[in-house]
Enzyme design. Structure first.
Site, mmCIF file in Angstrom:
data_model
loop_
_atom_site.group_PDB
_atom_site.id
_atom_site.type_symbol
_atom_site.label_atom_id
_atom_site.label_comp_id
_atom_site.label_asym_id
_atom_site.label_seq_id
_atom_site.Cartn_x
_atom_site.Cartn_y
_atom_site.Cartn_z
ATOM 1 N N ALA A 182 -47.835 -6.970 132.258
ATOM 2 C CA ALA A 182 -47.573 -7.830 133.240
ATOM 3 C C ALA A 182 -46.260 -7.299 134.234
ATOM 4 C CB ALA A 182 -46.989 -9.048 132.819
ATOM 5 N N GLY A 215 -50.663 -7.696 129.072
ATOM 6 C CA GLY A 215 -51.490 -8.276 130.089
ATOM 7 C C GLY A 215 -52.610 -7.244 130.257
ATOM 8 N N GLU A 272 -54.876 -7.606 127.621
ATOM 9 C CA GLU A 272 -55.877 -8.882 127.531
ATOM 10 C C GLU A 272 -56.606 -8.967 128.563
ATOM 11 O OE1 GLU A 272 -51.604 -11.191 127.756
ATOM 12 O OE2 GLU A 272 -52.435 -12.498 126.273
ATOM 13 N N GLU A 311 -45.476 -7.753 123.594
ATOM 14 C CA GLU A 311 -44.682 -8.721 124.409
ATOM 15 C C GLU A 311 -43.690 -9.272 123.214
ATOM 16 O OE1 GLU A 311 -47.782 -8.476 124.496
ATOM 17 O OE2 GLU A 311 -48.369 -9.234 126.505
#
Ligand code: NAD
Length: 690
Positions: free
Chosen positions: A63, A102, A105, A125
């Site tokens: 992210a 991310g 993901e 994370e």
């Protein structure tokens, strides 16, 4: 449209390339680029499959953390993921570099994944106090099963492409040099064989198999209880994986979202985010530009092969640098070299290195009692006894021997480096390199800048600190520099409270519950009371314990008695000594509850931190936090003393300090800087002289 997106059509395959240096972080522009690119391919009837690939050094590395805490501009990551997963043609993620957070993901929402062997994937994370909040906790268990998913998500450990292939996280390895071609070939193969559009969300076999087996989670919690203590994110992650097992996908995602939002709003996550940035700040020095040339350091000399010298030497041996180790006599030298060997052999026994590695490192040591052998060293670190006269003598000697431009460093904990430097004809080359014990383990390195230290010498030491895997923090000359200075006041108060009749066991418990691995008395017993009290001429509890041959864990117990399993109980002898010393000094007995114990031990640390800032010893408050975290294991999820102070409120802290000052004297008087920041409603953790 920004130019970070490139879409190419090649023989039925659409290749969507995103190029957003440095790491293709999934910020707004990148998210928009992905959707536009994939949409273009999805709408083109001639395109039968889509490859999603990144330019530059890595796949989407995660992210965009600068967006954290702000509302995310649409499309959100969740929107992007849902969109890709529902495309009616195979979408293939082509991974190089790192697909983290991310990034992974997103890859898990593609129908297939191909990666080069050097690629790494993971969901880290947890290291920021968070959890993968875009379906990662629901999708990964569907591929690898809950046990492996728990391990990977709750520890944040990234895995290499081969391990990822074994687990089924990726479907195929590409050749290191031809990712894009191999991904296109894979895509055509999938089209030719009419391969299904695999949506990870629909793969329920592994999670269904784990239903009704709560022991998977109980055992995982039990196994990691110590490592996870105090952190919020790991438990939330376990709950998410439980949800992946027990609930249908969409409900699991909802649960993941709730738990994610809770973490996002938590102090623990804010602290960990702060620490993440703070750690990257420490190497920024206002008047020393980052591109200041550094001196080349190849050969290292270490003087004194005692507790610190041996550990310091290991840091350099570990990076393959030859180390000349100097001692006073052959006996001390043999002892020092022997300790280094035993440390390495212990690592080899634990499987952390091979026997050959041990010999390779030992082979880099040149052990000598002749200072003249230091003439080839680019850096010489002195770690002899903590006595000014001896240090000055040693620096006088190395001044005559060291080559021009060599950096002359001292590992002193408390002495004035400018005074040490004045024993040489080259004070510009003298700095402090203050390691923490055990020096081969503790990650803090305080680089101490003397009044006349050259900028490039400072810069070199900072860079070198990173090379040996430490976090360098810059300090100016001052008694105890940063970490020892601020933490010493905690020790002072612990001793004083014990004399006032507060049980050392209560003090240790409060500090443990706050999140430290142990309290101050347990710590003294571990380090050895002879080490703690060795320079003391006054009668103290520690010196009395030593007089009665109670040295701590290593001999006869100290504050505590230890049974065969090292289980500790407070020693009646220690309590008796405490009472004696208190009586002799006429110390008034003052009980304290847990709240007061914590405030009296840690608010003075905050106050001392403010003094360190006001005196310019530390550049910024966050450097003090990093020094305490890396040098004293201050719990990361508290953010260090300065960050923690802001979570309590400076006004409260100042008021409590003033009340303590009235009761116990001027040691508690709040620093003017702390008072001013409190009065102005400012945060101390944001304080920076930079
Ligand atoms: P130590 O007593 O274990 O080791 C000192 C070594 O220096 C001994 O082996 C001694 O023989 C040798 N020595 C003394 N004079 C010498 C000389 N003139 N030439 C060559 N060798 C000489 O002490 P230590 O705990 O390793 O501390 C060393 C320095 O590191 C001190 O300045 C101390 O303040 C600092 N320090 C210690 C710690 C700690 O936790 N022990 C932490 C940080 C810094």
């Amino acid at each position: 449209m920004s130019d970070l997106l490139k879409t190419e059509f090649n023989d039925g395959v659409g290749v969507v390339t995103i190029d957003s240096p440095p790491v293709n972080a999934l910020g707004y522009e990148v998210r928009r680029g992905i959707v536009n690119g994939v949409k273009r391919c999805a709408e083109d009837a001639a395109i039968k499959a889509i490859v999603l690939v990144c330019a530059g050094k890595t796949f989407f590395a995660g992210a965009d953390i600068s967006e954290f805490g702000k509302p995310m501009k649409d499309p959100s990551l969740g929107d992007v993921l849902a969109f890709i997963e529902d495309v009616r043609k195979p979408v293939i993620a082509a991974i190089h570099g790192t697909a983290l957070g991310g990034g992974l993901e997103l890859a898990l929402c593609c129908h297939y994944r191909i990666a080069v062997p050097s690629a790494k994937v993971g969901l880290p994370e947890v290291n920021l106090g968070l959890l993968p909040g875009a379906g990662g906790t629901q999708r990964l268990p569907r591929i690898v099963g809950p046990e492996i998913a728990l391990e990977l998500i709750a520890t944040g450990r990234p895995i290499g492409a081969r391990e990822a292939l074994d687990y089924g996280v990726i479907d195929r390895l590409a050749d290191e040099k031809s990712l894009r071609n191999d991904a296109e070939a894979f895509a055509r193969e999938l089209v030719r064989s009419s391969a299904p559009l695999v949506r990870v969300r629909d793969q329920n076999e592994k999670v269904v198999a784990a239903r009704g087996k709560p022991e998977i989670f109980t055992e995982f919690r039990k196994k990691n209880a110590k490592a996870f203590r105090g952190f919020k994110a790991p438990e939330h992650i376990v709950k998410c994986v439980e949800a992946a097992v027990d609930l249908p996908f969409d409900e699991g995602v909802k649960r993941e979202r709730e738990l994610f939002m809770e973490l996002m709003a938590s102090v623990e996550a804010a602290a960990q985010r702060y620490v993440f940035f703070a750690e990257r700040q420490t190497s920024k020095i206002p008047d020393i530009p980052a591109d200041t040339p550094t001196r080349e350091i190849k050969a290292v000399g270490v003087i004194g092969a005692g507790t610190m010298g041996g550990g310091i030497a290991m840091n350099f041996l570990n990076i393959g640098a030859p180390v000349t180790l100097v001692e006073r006599n052959a006996e001390a030298l043999d002892r020092g070299v022997g300790v280094i060997r035993r440390n390495y052999e212990a690592s080899a026994r634990k499987g952390k290195m091979s026997e050959a590695d041990v010999e390779k490192r030992m082979g880099l040591i040149r052990a000598t009692t002749d200072y003249a052998d230091l003439s080839g060293a680019d850096l010489i670190i002195e770690a002899v006894f903590e006595t000014m006269a001896i240090k000055r003598d040693v620096f006088g000697q190395i001044d005559r021997i060291a080559k021009r431009g060599a950096i002359l460093a001292t590992n002193t904990s408390y002495l004035n480096i400018d005074e040490i430097a004045s024993a040489t004809t080259r004070p510009q080359d003298v700095i402090g390199m203050h390691f923490f014990s055990p020096a081969n383990v503790m990650p803090l390195l305080e680089v101490v800048r003397g009044a006349r230290s050259a900028k490039d010498a400072v810069q070199t030491a900072m860079a070198l600190g990173k090379r040996i895997g430490k976090t360098p923090v810059l300090a100016r000359v001052g008694h105890g520099f940063i970490a020892n200075r601020v933490m010493t006041v905690r020790g002072r108060e612990a001793n004083q409270m014990a004399l006032q009749g507060v049980s050392p066991a209560d003090i240790d418990r409060v500090i443990y519950d706050y999140g430290f691995a142990m309290g101050p008395f347990q710590m003294m017993d571990l380090v050895g009371l002879d080490v703690i009290g060795r320079d003391s001429n006054v009668k103290t509890v520690a010196s009395e314990l030593v007089r009665r041959d109670r040295l701590g864990q290593k001999k006869n117990g100290g504050y505590y008695d230890y049974d065969a399993d090292r289980k500790a109980t407070l020693s009646p002898i220690a309590l008796q000594i405490i009472r004696e010393v208190a009586e002799e000094r006429g110390v008034e007995q003052v009980p304290a509850d847990d709240d007061e114990i914590l405030a009296r031990l840690l608010f003075p640390v905050v106050n001392e931190g403010a003094k360190v800032l006001a005196e310019g010893i530390a550049i910024r408050a966050s450097d003090i936090d990093i020094a305490c975290i890396k040098g004293y294991n201050w719990p990361v999820y508290r953010g260090g003393p300065m960050f923690w102070a802001d979570t309590i409120g400076l006004k409260t802290i100042v008021a409590r300090l003033k009340a303590f000052e009235r009761r116990f004297g001027e040691a508690f008087a709040p620093s003017p800087l702390l008072e001013k920041l409190a009065a102005d409603g400012k945060r101390i953790s944001a304080f920076s002289a930079a």
